[in-house]
Design a protein around this motif. Structure first.
Motif, PDB file in Angstrom:
ATOM      1  N   GLU A  52       0.827  -1.211   0.000  1.00 19.60           N
ATOM      2  CA  GLU A  52       0.000   0.000   0.000  1.00 19.60           C
ATOM      3  C   GLU A  52       0.864   1.266   0.000  1.00 19.60           C
ATOM      4  O   GLU A  52       0.544   2.259  -0.664  1.00 19.60           O
ATOM      5  CB  GLU A  52      -0.936  -0.011   1.220  1.00 19.60           C
ATOM      6  N   ALA A 255      -4.846   2.393  10.131  1.00 16.75           N
ATOM      7  CA  ALA A 255      -5.513   3.228   9.120  1.00 16.75           C
ATOM      8  C   ALA A 255      -5.043   2.849   7.717  1.00 16.75           C
ATOM      9  O   ALA A 255      -5.851   2.773   6.780  1.00 16.75           O
ATOM     10  CB  ALA A 255      -5.227   4.698   9.399  1.00 16.75           C
ATOM     11  N   THR A 256      -3.748   2.585   7.569  1.00 18.69           N
ATOM     12  CA  THR A 256      -3.201   2.191   6.263  1.00 18.69           C
ATOM     13  C   THR A 256      -3.776   0.848   5.827  1.00 18.69           C
ATOM     14  O   THR A 256      -4.160   0.667   4.671  1.00 18.69           O
ATOM     15  CB  THR A 256      -1.659   2.102   6.324  1.00 18.69           C
ATOM     16  N   LYS A 259      -7.340   1.124   4.707  1.00 19.04           N
ATOM     17  CA  LYS A 259      -7.415   1.745   3.378  1.00 19.04           C
ATOM     18  C   LYS A 259      -7.145   0.702   2.289  1.00 19.04           C
ATOM     19  O   LYS A 259      -7.792   0.679   1.244  1.00 19.04           O
ATOM     20  CB  LYS A 259      -6.397   2.883   3.283  1.00 19.04           C
ATOM     21  N   PRO A 262     -10.614  -2.558   2.298  1.00 20.20           N
ATOM     22  CA  PRO A 262     -11.816  -1.787   2.668  1.00 20.20           C
ATOM     23  C   PRO A 262     -12.783  -2.508   3.603  1.00 20.20           C
ATOM     24  O   PRO A 262     -13.569  -1.854   4.295  1.00 20.20           O
ATOM     25  CB  PRO A 262     -12.474  -1.510   1.307  1.00 20.20           C
ATOM     26  N   ALA A 265     -12.667  -1.020   6.980  1.00 19.62           N
ATOM     27  CA  ALA A 265     -13.017   0.381   7.204  1.00 19.62           C
ATOM     28  C   ALA A 265     -14.006   0.472   8.368  1.00 19.62           C
ATOM     29  O   ALA A 265     -14.985  -0.266   8.415  1.00 19.62           O
ATOM     30  CB  ALA A 265     -13.625   0.968   5.941  1.00 19.62           C
ATOM     31  N   GLU A 268     -10.893   0.192  12.636  1.00 20.13           N
ATOM     32  CA  GLU A 268      -9.499   0.549  12.910  1.00 20.13           C
ATOM     33  C   GLU A 268      -9.116   0.335  14.369  1.00 20.13           C
ATOM     34  O   GLU A 268      -7.970  -0.032  14.664  1.00 20.13           O
ATOM     35  CB  GLU A 268      -9.232   2.010  12.502  1.00 20.13           C
TER      36      GLU A 268
END
Length: 332
Positions: A52, A255-256, A259, A262, A265, A268
């Protein structure tokens, strides 16, 4: 006029040739990387985060993750030449080398083992010895976490007949535990957090009482190590960079990951909790990121032989290589 057009055509051909050469030069090397399970698991966060954040592409590598059927299958596929690299528990080369498969670990992600033994807080289980007569869940009877549990019991003077061990699969292992159908569970940090998120209050058996099997490892074939060292080294260093991100800031890493995957999401907080367990229990105390400890690997090798998990003891120096580890890469 004709000569001018000829010169222009020659210039265009040269420019086109240079352009194609530069394009070919800039094209990253495609690498198939096998994982023992689908790549959307938090256990594979160092790899997912490295991709990522562009750590592989910065080394001119384009990784595609493909799920195999467990770590031993990863090793077999690599040994057969179907992939150059893959992930499994660091114990895996012990199993496959005994069967003549030319695969070894080139990095191990942490100084701790991935196996954790969680207990129902209401049962007041404080040690391995307190597990006598209790029911425990594991993923399967051929999983590394099961072998680590057996070794932990033996370390405490117990045998597998002193407890009731239930193989429940990757979901059932924590679901049965969180539903109070077992008093304890041997599994990876992800499952511990799953049980907590399901509402169970848990205790963790001190890590010092748990047999020191290995953490997750990057495996490579002998052929790749010899003939493609730049690719192997690039994958190792990029993955360790992803691991370092988790160690330095689990919240940002969560958070990474969310992302990149998904489906996580909005989850976290649970991801961060999982990553902190990895940092504290698995990644911790590794002086040089990725470095394999031969003495520890030897102890695991001897256990596998003594338990009859492997019939033949493979040579220690055929199980690993630290040549791709940068000794200046400190864990903290």
């Amino acid at each position: 006029m004709f000569k001018s057009l000829q010169r222009l055509a020659q210039t265009s051909v040269i420019a086109l040739g240079l352009g194609l050469a530069l394009t070919a030069q800039a094209e990253p090397t495609k690498v198939t990387y096998l994982l023992p399970a689908p790549p959307n698991s938090p256990a594979f966060a160092p790899w997912i985060i490295a991709k990522e954040k562009g750590y592989y592409s910065a080394r001119d590598l384009d990784l595609t993750f493909i799920a195999a059927k467990g770590g031993v299958d990863v090793a077999k596929q690599i040994g057969a030449g179907n992939a150059m690299l893959g992930g499994a528990i660091g114990d895996t080369p012990i199993v496959v080398r005994a069967n003549g498969i030319p695969v070894r670990a080139v990095a191990v992600l942490g100084a701790g083992g991935v196996t954790m033994i969680a207990t129902n807080a209401g049962e007041n289980i404080q040690s391995i010895k307190d597990l006598k007569g209790k029911t425990l869940t594991v993923m399967s009877y051929s999983d590394t976490t099961y072998y680590a549990l057996l070794a932990s019991l033996r370390k405490a003077g117990l045998s597998k007949t002193d407890v009731d061990i239930q193989a429940a699969g990757p979901s059932g292992v924590w679901q049965l535990f969180s539903a109070n159908k077992a008093q304890a569970m041997a599994g990876v940090p992800d499952w511990v957090v799953n049980a907590e998120e399901a509402g169970l209050k848990i205790n963790l058996i001190p890590q010092a009482q748990i047999f020191e099997s290995m953490a997750q490892a990057i495996l490579a074939s002998d052929d790749a190590i010899k003939h493609q060292p730049q690719i192997v080294g690039g994958v190792v260093q990029a993955t360790l960079q992803g691991m370092r991100d988790i160690i330095q800031d689990p919240k940002a890493a969560a958070a990474t990951f969310a992302k990149a995957v998904p489906a996580y999401a909005g989850k976290e907080a649970a991801l961060e909790k999982t990553f902190r367990l990895y940092v504290e229990h698995v990644y911790a105390n590794q002086t040089v990121l990725g470095q394999i400890d031969p003495a520890r690997l030897d102890a695991v090798r001897k256990f596998y032989v003594s338990e009859g998990i492997v019939a033949k003891e493979p040579k220690l120096d055929e199980l690993y290589s630290n040549q791709f580890i940068e000794t200046t890469t400190a864990a903290q």
